[in-house]
Enzyme design. Structure first.
Site, short mmCIF file in Angstrom:
data_model
loop_
_atom_site.label_atom_id
_atom_site.label_comp_id
_atom_site.label_asym_id
_atom_site.label_seq_id
_atom_site.Cartn_x
_atom_site.Cartn_y
_atom_site.Cartn_z
N GLU A 40 0.87 -1.18 0.00
CA GLU A 40 0.00 0.00 0.00
C GLU A 40 0.91 1.25 0.00
O GLU A 40 1.94 1.25 0.70
CB GLU A 40 -0.83 -0.05 1.30
CG GLU A 40 -1.78 1.10 1.54
CD GLU A 40 -2.49 0.96 2.91
OE1 GLU A 40 -2.05 0.14 3.76
OE2 GLU A 40 -3.46 1.69 3.14
N LYS A 110 -9.57 2.09 -1.63
CA LYS A 110 -9.76 1.41 -0.34
C LYS A 110 -11.11 1.77 0.28
O LYS A 110 -11.39 2.95 0.55
CB LYS A 110 -8.61 1.79 0.59
CG LYS A 110 -8.54 1.06 1.91
CD LYS A 110 -7.26 1.45 2.65
CE LYS A 110 -7.05 0.70 3.94
NZ LYS A 110 -5.77 1.09 4.60
N CYS A 143 -5.01 -3.42 2.50
CA CYS A 143 -4.68 -3.49 3.93
C CYS A 143 -5.90 -3.78 4.82
O CYS A 143 -6.40 -4.88 4.83
CB CYS A 143 -3.94 -2.22 4.35
SG CYS A 143 -2.97 -2.51 5.86
N VAL A 170 0.06 -2.43 10.69
CA VAL A 170 0.66 -1.99 11.95
C VAL A 170 0.18 -2.85 13.12
O VAL A 170 0.69 -2.72 14.22
CB VAL A 170 0.36 -0.50 12.23
CG1 VAL A 170 1.07 0.39 11.22
CG2 VAL A 170 -1.14 -0.22 12.21
N MET A 171 -0.80 -3.71 12.89
CA MET A 171 -1.29 -4.61 13.94
C MET A 171 -0.84 -6.03 13.58
O MET A 171 -0.56 -6.33 12.42
CB MET A 171 -2.82 -4.56 14.04
CG MET A 171 -3.36 -3.20 14.42
SD MET A 171 -5.12 -3.23 14.87
CE MET A 171 -5.90 -3.64 13.32
C1 ACM Z 1 -3.82 -0.07 7.21
O1 ACM Z 1 -4.94 -0.24 6.70
N1 ACM Z 1 -2.87 0.55 6.56
C2 ACM Z 1 -3.53 -0.58 8.55
#
Ligand code: ACM
Length: 264
Positions: A40, A110, A143, A170-171
């Protein structure tokens, strides 16, 4: 079909450097692939601090990020999916683009924005879609879409064999969740994540690497390190994703009971 990812370490705002980095991570002439997935926002970085920054780094399909992705596609012979900031009619989207040779096949915007993305970007306004690539059917999601079973399910219902999934995770949950997403839909997925930390404004994001290729049966075909740039390619039979049966009696699509589900 040979599918894979390039896990990169973008620097915020430095597109030329981030393009160059992709070319350093893989030996472009040696890559043999049909589909390559990049992270991304691989060209811009992630941690925006204002709408103005998103606006300055946004592009129409056809501009510099498209030119780079088409070059990568031509030089590797693979179709390429990657994240970018898409501009249309004064709206900025966290988007992904699928290119093949000199052709932009489609962009996906997105749908499920994460965290402060909601401050910088408009939510996706186009439905999920699936595209023919080298005899396979490829769908895009980005993501945090992983958190919503409806995203991968929509792509599967449209006939996707492979989900190209650019990410800036990030998770620590997505890689495990993708095993379930692939198993429950019997589709392949390529999750291309990034590494590194971006500290900008009030925010500090550390990206978790661990890019992953997941099989239609829930197997993990490739798993990248969490702290290094990396590229990996595997051979798959995309047609395996068209058989939705898990045994003589169960088919994960036709067994659904939509009349008894609560939706909306
Ligand atoms: C994300 O959607 N970049 C965590």
């Amino acid at each position: 079909m040979r599918i894979g990812y390039i896990q990169t370490d973008p620097v915020f705002g430095d597109k030329e450097r981030n393009f160059q980095r992709v070319m350093e991570i893989v030996d472009v002439e040696a890559v043999k692939a049909d589909l390559i997935v990049l992270p991304e926002l691989f060209a811009t970085g992630y941690a925006f601090t204002s709408r103005l920054e998103a606006h300055d780094l946004g592009e129409l399909p056809g501009e510099e990020t498209t030119r780079f992705l088409c070059r990568l596609s031509r030089e590797t012979g693979a179709a390429v999916a990657a994240g970018f900031v898409e501009v249309e009619c004064e709206q900025w989207f966290n988007a992904a683009m699928l290119v093949d040779g000199d052709r932009v096949i489609n962009t996906y915007r997105k749908i499920h924005l994460f965290n402060k993305e909601k401050m910088w970007f408009a939510p996706g306004d186009k439905p999920f879609a699936v595209h023919p690539v080298r005899g396979a059917r490829v769908g895009l999601m980005v993501c945090y879409d992983w958190m919503f079973p409806e995203a991968a399910r929509s792509l599967a219902m449209l006939g996707a064999d492979v989900i190209a999934h650019p990410a800036n995770l990030v998770m620590p949950y997505c890689q495990k969740a993708m095993v379930t997403r692939c198993l429950e839909n019997r589709v392949f997925a390529v999750t291309a994540n990034r590494i590194g930390t971006e500290a900008r404004g009030e925010d500090k994001f550390t990206f978790t690497g661990g890019s992953q290729i997941t099989s239609f049966n829930g197997g993990v075909l490739s798993s990248a390190p969490t702290d290094r740039v990396h590229a990996s390619f595997v051979d798959i039979d995309p047609h395996a994703a068209r058989d939705k049966k898990i045994n003589e009696y169960n088919d994960v699509i036709s067994d659904r009971r939509p009349g008894l589900y609560t939706t909306g």
